[in-house]
Scaffold this active site. Structure first.
Site, mmCIF file in Angstrom:
data_model
loop_
_atom_site.group_PDB
_atom_site.id
_atom_site.type_symbol
_atom_site.label_atom_id
_atom_site.label_comp_id
_atom_site.label_asym_id
_atom_site.label_seq_id
_atom_site.Cartn_x
_atom_site.Cartn_y
_atom_site.Cartn_z
ATOM 1 N N THR A 188 -39.911 20.808 46.853
ATOM 2 C CA THR A 188 -39.347 21.721 45.777
ATOM 3 C C THR A 188 -39.319 20.836 44.596
ATOM 4 O OG1 THR A 188 -37.955 23.228 46.892
ATOM 5 C CG2 THR A 188 -37.110 22.730 44.659
ATOM 6 N N THR A 208 -32.675 14.290 35.158
ATOM 7 C CA THR A 208 -31.465 13.569 35.334
ATOM 8 C C THR A 208 -31.650 12.095 35.202
ATOM 9 O OG1 THR A 208 -29.906 12.758 37.233
ATOM 10 C CG2 THR A 208 -32.399 13.372 37.732
ATOM 11 N N ASP A 209 -30.433 11.646 34.676
ATOM 12 C CA ASP A 209 -30.321 10.258 34.370
ATOM 13 C C ASP A 209 -30.571 9.205 35.784
ATOM 14 O OD1 ASP A 209 -27.885 10.708 35.588
ATOM 15 O OD2 ASP A 209 -26.672 9.920 34.083
ATOM 16 N N GLU A 210 -30.510 9.817 36.959
ATOM 17 C CA GLU A 210 -30.601 9.035 38.100
ATOM 18 C C GLU A 210 -32.118 8.465 38.152
ATOM 19 O OE1 GLU A 210 -29.068 10.734 41.694
ATOM 20 O OE2 GLU A 210 -27.417 11.448 40.622
ATOM 21 N N TYR A 254 -33.714 11.719 46.421
ATOM 22 C CA TYR A 254 -33.523 12.654 45.398
ATOM 23 C C TYR A 254 -33.979 12.213 44.106
ATOM 24 C CZ TYR A 254 -31.136 14.999 41.353
ATOM 25 O OH TYR A 254 -30.925 15.652 40.046
ATOM 26 N N LYS A 310 -37.235 13.541 41.676
ATOM 27 C CA LYS A 310 -37.047 13.796 40.211
ATOM 28 C C LYS A 310 -38.076 13.057 39.196
ATOM 29 C CE LYS A 310 -34.751 16.614 38.732
ATOM 30 N NZ LYS A 310 -34.965 18.179 38.329
ATOM 31 N N TYR A 328 -15.904 7.572 48.200
ATOM 32 C CA TYR A 328 -16.903 6.662 48.668
ATOM 33 C C TYR A 328 -16.839 5.143 48.334
ATOM 34 C CZ TYR A 328 -19.854 10.844 49.635
ATOM 35 O OH TYR A 328 -20.481 11.998 50.185
ATOM 36 N N ASN A 364 -14.915 6.891 39.760
ATOM 37 C CA ASN A 364 -14.577 7.782 40.368
ATOM 38 C C ASN A 364 -13.028 8.060 40.870
ATOM 39 O OD1 ASN A 364 -17.306 8.666 40.530
ATOM 40 N ND2 ASN A 364 -17.895 7.437 42.530
HETATM 41 P P1 NAD Z 1 -28.187 23.502 42.140
HETATM 42 O O1 NAD Z 1 -28.411 22.811 43.334
HETATM 43 O O2 NAD Z 1 -26.822 23.992 41.943
HETATM 44 O O3 NAD Z 1 -29.129 24.661 42.055
HETATM 45 C C1 NAD Z 1 -30.543 24.801 42.298
HETATM 46 C C2 NAD Z 1 -31.138 26.157 42.260
HETATM 47 O O4 NAD Z 1 -32.380 25.779 42.447
HETATM 48 C C3 NAD Z 1 -30.318 26.943 43.215
HETATM 49 O O5 NAD Z 1 -30.108 28.209 42.834
HETATM 50 C C4 NAD Z 1 -31.461 27.024 44.237
HETATM 51 O O6 NAD Z 1 -31.460 28.335 44.970
HETATM 52 C C5 NAD Z 1 -32.645 26.903 43.654
HETATM 53 N N1 NAD Z 1 -34.084 26.556 44.124
HETATM 54 C C6 NAD Z 1 -33.834 25.536 45.088
HETATM 55 N N2 NAD Z 1 -35.341 25.421 45.638
HETATM 56 C C7 NAD Z 1 -35.929 26.428 44.942
HETATM 57 C C8 NAD Z 1 -37.344 26.757 44.919
HETATM 58 N N3 NAD Z 1 -38.144 25.965 45.661
HETATM 59 N N4 NAD Z 1 -37.869 27.789 44.259
HETATM 60 C C9 NAD Z 1 -36.894 28.600 43.625
HETATM 61 N N5 NAD Z 1 -35.387 28.282 43.537
HETATM 62 C C10 NAD Z 1 -35.072 26.836 44.206
HETATM 63 O O7 NAD Z 1 -28.467 22.578 40.915
HETATM 64 P P2 NAD Z 1 -28.107 22.221 39.665
HETATM 65 O O8 NAD Z 1 -26.978 21.166 39.895
HETATM 66 O O9 NAD Z 1 -27.622 23.528 38.884
HETATM 67 O O10 NAD Z 1 -29.304 21.284 38.939
HETATM 68 C C11 NAD Z 1 -30.253 21.808 38.205
HETATM 69 C C12 NAD Z 1 -31.343 20.952 37.574
HETATM 70 O O11 NAD Z 1 -30.460 20.062 36.796
HETATM 71 C C13 NAD Z 1 -31.787 20.218 38.840
HETATM 72 O O12 NAD Z 1 -33.241 20.035 38.353
HETATM 73 C C14 NAD Z 1 -31.076 18.913 38.625
HETATM 74 O O13 NAD Z 1 -31.996 17.831 39.065
HETATM 75 C C15 NAD Z 1 -30.830 18.772 37.340
HETATM 76 N N6 NAD Z 1 -29.522 18.053 36.825
HETATM 77 C C16 NAD Z 1 -28.525 18.157 37.503
HETATM 78 C C17 NAD Z 1 -27.356 17.376 37.211
HETATM 79 C C18 NAD Z 1 -25.823 17.776 37.763
HETATM 80 O O14 NAD Z 1 -24.991 17.219 37.291
HETATM 81 N N7 NAD Z 1 -25.851 19.035 38.606
HETATM 82 C C19 NAD Z 1 -27.475 16.598 35.961
HETATM 83 C C20 NAD Z 1 -28.359 16.220 35.658
HETATM 84 C C21 NAD Z 1 -29.656 17.032 35.886
HETATM 85 O O1 DAU Z 2 -26.437 12.201 37.186
HETATM 86 C C1 DAU Z 2 -26.839 13.205 37.369
HETATM 87 C C2 DAU Z 2 -26.672 13.777 38.702
HETATM 88 O O2 DAU Z 2 -25.260 13.905 39.081
HETATM 89 C C3 DAU Z 2 -27.599 15.029 39.147
HETATM 90 O O3 DAU Z 2 -28.673 14.540 38.998
HETATM 91 C C4 DAU Z 2 -27.313 15.424 40.572
HETATM 92 O O4 DAU Z 2 -27.969 16.560 40.821
HETATM 93 C C5 DAU Z 2 -25.782 15.494 40.661
HETATM 94 O O5 DAU Z 2 -25.508 16.043 42.051
HETATM 95 C C6 DAU Z 2 -25.014 14.314 40.375
HETATM 96 O O6 DAU Z 2 -25.202 13.285 41.458
HETATM 97 P P1 DAU Z 2 -23.989 12.247 41.802
HETATM 98 O O7 DAU Z 2 -24.401 11.781 42.973
HETATM 99 O O8 DAU Z 2 -23.815 11.391 40.705
HETATM 100 O O9 DAU Z 2 -23.078 13.480 42.113
HETATM 101 P P2 DAU Z 2 -21.912 13.840 43.227
HETATM 102 O O10 DAU Z 2 -21.098 14.878 42.694
HETATM 103 O O11 DAU Z 2 -22.435 14.189 44.457
HETATM 104 O O12 DAU Z 2 -21.061 12.424 43.116
HETATM 105 C C7 DAU Z 2 -20.337 11.780 42.105
HETATM 106 C C8 DAU Z 2 -19.766 10.387 42.366
HETATM 107 O O13 DAU Z 2 -18.858 10.555 43.598
HETATM 108 C C9 DAU Z 2 -20.765 9.573 43.117
HETATM 109 O O14 DAU Z 2 -20.446 8.086 42.727
HETATM 110 C C10 DAU Z 2 -20.677 9.604 44.620
HETATM 111 C C11 DAU Z 2 -18.945 10.133 44.362
HETATM 112 N N1 DAU Z 2 -18.719 11.089 45.779
HETATM 113 C C12 DAU Z 2 -19.074 12.233 45.933
HETATM 114 C C13 DAU Z 2 -18.846 12.929 46.917
HETATM 115 C C14 DAU Z 2 -19.498 14.153 47.064
HETATM 116 C C15 DAU Z 2 -17.481 10.538 46.487
HETATM 117 O O15 DAU Z 2 -16.812 9.481 46.190
HETATM 118 N N2 DAU Z 2 -16.874 11.374 47.227
HETATM 119 C C16 DAU Z 2 -17.566 12.464 47.708
HETATM 120 O O16 DAU Z 2 -17.277 13.169 48.652
#
Ligand code: NAD
Ligand code: DAU
Length: 354
Positions: free
Chosen positions: A102, A134-136, A160, A164, A217, A259
């Site tokens: 994807t 993403t910042d990752e 991941y 990206k 974690y 965290n």
């Molecule tokens: P999410 O996992 O909540 O949503 C992803 C969406 O994409 C879902 O609705 C899923 O059904 C759809 N999807 C997945 N594969 C697909 C495909 N092949 N075709 C069409 N649709 C598809 O993700 P999110 O947290 O809303 O993140 C959205 C975007 O922002 C991502 O690109 C992620 O890398 C980026 N991002 C997220 C965060 C965060 O903190 N969540 C931070 C920075 C960047």
């Molecule tokens: O920084 C942007 C990213 O933030 C996005 O690109 C990703 O899509 C989004 O999922 C998020 O990634 P993280 O790995 O930072 O988010 P997560 O919520 O999974 O975890 C946040 C922090 O908390 C991370 O240091 C791991 C920790 N964690 C997470 C979970 C799920 C725990 O300690 N326990 C947990 O059960």
């Protein structure tokens, strides 16, 4: 000029917040959502728009070139806001292939389709391909390192973030090679309504409501920079209207938190706002568990470029945004309860059985 905007992943967490934001703030624009409705996609997130004549939903995969070509042509798409992705780091450690498919192939498919569509219309300069990233991709910071800027070298550490990073490079290359009007944004951790239960904040909130352990974690000292999702949407609005093509913009919340401190704050707010918690004080549920593999220590975003060039800054601090978000989860169990399905329990077992 009004936009015909294709939002990929518009049924996910940030995508659906963006679609709701856009419909409210730009009601004349036409919004077409393309979403495969994976486990993370949820049409209920868009329920407010089902009767809006300027909104339509297409269930499909961004990797399906014929489908994407047809949508771009039929809907006369002028802008793509590309959110669709596999987004959860822990899942990328368990099953990376979906992330390559994807995030890399899907982004490539969209870029190729958009390139041909744009060429057929004589390359209008107002068209946009907004690649939401993403910042990752910048890797991990030590405690004293300066925050990531747009010039920080890429150093992704998980499947991941590597996927990206690959997609970012493609978006960049399509600008440099074909002059396709792409813009990349790299954003920090979002939080807010419609956040899928696997992510840190909703996971903690839901486990508190259910009286289950709160798995932190490692030593809990990892740092993330939290951005309220509505602030992310307003930043993307600024980028789409005033951003320069070929540029990258970092988006951050100015809210670096460890965290363990975040989890304690969540416990404290939940003890105040949630009636009849099964375990109170809920901080008794905090449990340190085995660390995530390759766990990045710290992320921090420098969003000076966005502030100085596009006059954007976050409007909500973590305390206010968190209260609003936690209250939303307390008020909306009908949204999150169905998501704790057998598939989700199976995933949960795999990650937390250790
Ligand atoms: P999410 O996992 O909540 O949503 C992803 C969406 O994409 C879902 O609705 C899923 O059904 C759809 N999807 C997945 N594969 C697909 C495909 N092949 N075709 C069409 N649709 C598809 O993700 P999110 O947290 O809303 O993140 C959205 C975007 O922002 C991502 O690109 C992620 O890398 C980026 N991002 C997220 C965060 C965060 O903190 N969540 C931070 C920075 C960047
Ligand atoms: O920084 C942007 C990213 O933030 C996005 O690109 C990703 O899509 C989004 O999922 C998020 O990634 P993280 O790995 O930072 O988010 P997560 O919520 O999974 O975890 C946040 C922090 O908390 C991370 O240091 C791991 C920790 N964690 C997470 C979970 C799920 C725990 O300690 N326990 C947990 O059960």
């Amino acid at each position: 000029m009004y936009k015909n905007i294709l939002v990929t992943g518009g049924a996910g967490f940030i995508g659906s917040n963006f679609v709701n934001y856009w419909a409210q703030n730009h009601p004349q624009d036409k919004i077409i959502v393309l979403d495969a409705l994976t486990y993370a996609g949820n049409r209920h997130n868009l329920a407010n728009l089902e009767n809006n004549p300027n909104f339509s939903f297409i269930h499909g995969d961004i990797c399906d070139r014929t489908l994407v070509d047809n949508i771009l042509e039929k809907e006369n798409i002028t802008t793509i806001a590309h959110f669709a992705a596999e987004s959860h780091v822990d899942r990328s450690i368990l099953t990376p292939s979906a992330f390559i498919q994807t995030n890399v192939i899907g982004t490539f498919t969209l870029l190729e389709s958009f390139r041909h569509h744009w060429a057929k219309q004589n390359q209008p300069q107002e068209y946009r391909f907004l690649h939401v990233s993403t910042d990752e991709v910048y890797g991990s910071l030590d405690i004293d390192d300066p925050a990531f800027t747009e010039n920080t070298p890429y150093a992704p550490n998980s499947p991941y973030s590597a996927s990206k990073a690959g997609s970012d490079h493609l978006a960049r290359a399509y600008y440099h090679t074909y002059n396709l009007p792409t813009i990349i944004t790299n954003c920090s951790n979002n939080y807010g309504a419609y956040h899928f239960p696997e992510k840190l904040i909703p996971l903690m909130v839901i486990n508190i409501l259910l009286g289950k352990p709160l798995p932190v974690y490692g030593d809990g000292q990892n740092i993330r920079d939290w951005l309220y999702v509505k602030d992310h949407c307003s930043a993307l609005d600024a980028v789409l209207h005033r951003g320069k093509t070929g540029e990258t913009y970092n988006i951050g919340g100015n809210n670096e938190v460890k965290n363990i401190d975040l989890v304690k704050l969540i416990c404290q707010i939940m003890d105040e706002i949630a009636p009849d918690l099964p375990v109170k004080p809920s901080s008794q549920l905090i449990t340190f568990v085995k660390d995530r593999l390759g766990h990045d220590r710290r992320y921090a975003i420098n969003s000076t470029k966005l502030k100085t060039e596009l006059n954007w800054q976050p409007s909500i601090n973590i305390e206010t945004g968190l209260r609003e978000t936690l209250q939303w989860y307390v008020n909306n169990p009908q949204w999150w309860q169905p998501l704790l399905s057998a598939d989700y329990q199976n995933y949960y077992q795999q990650v937390y059985k250790k």
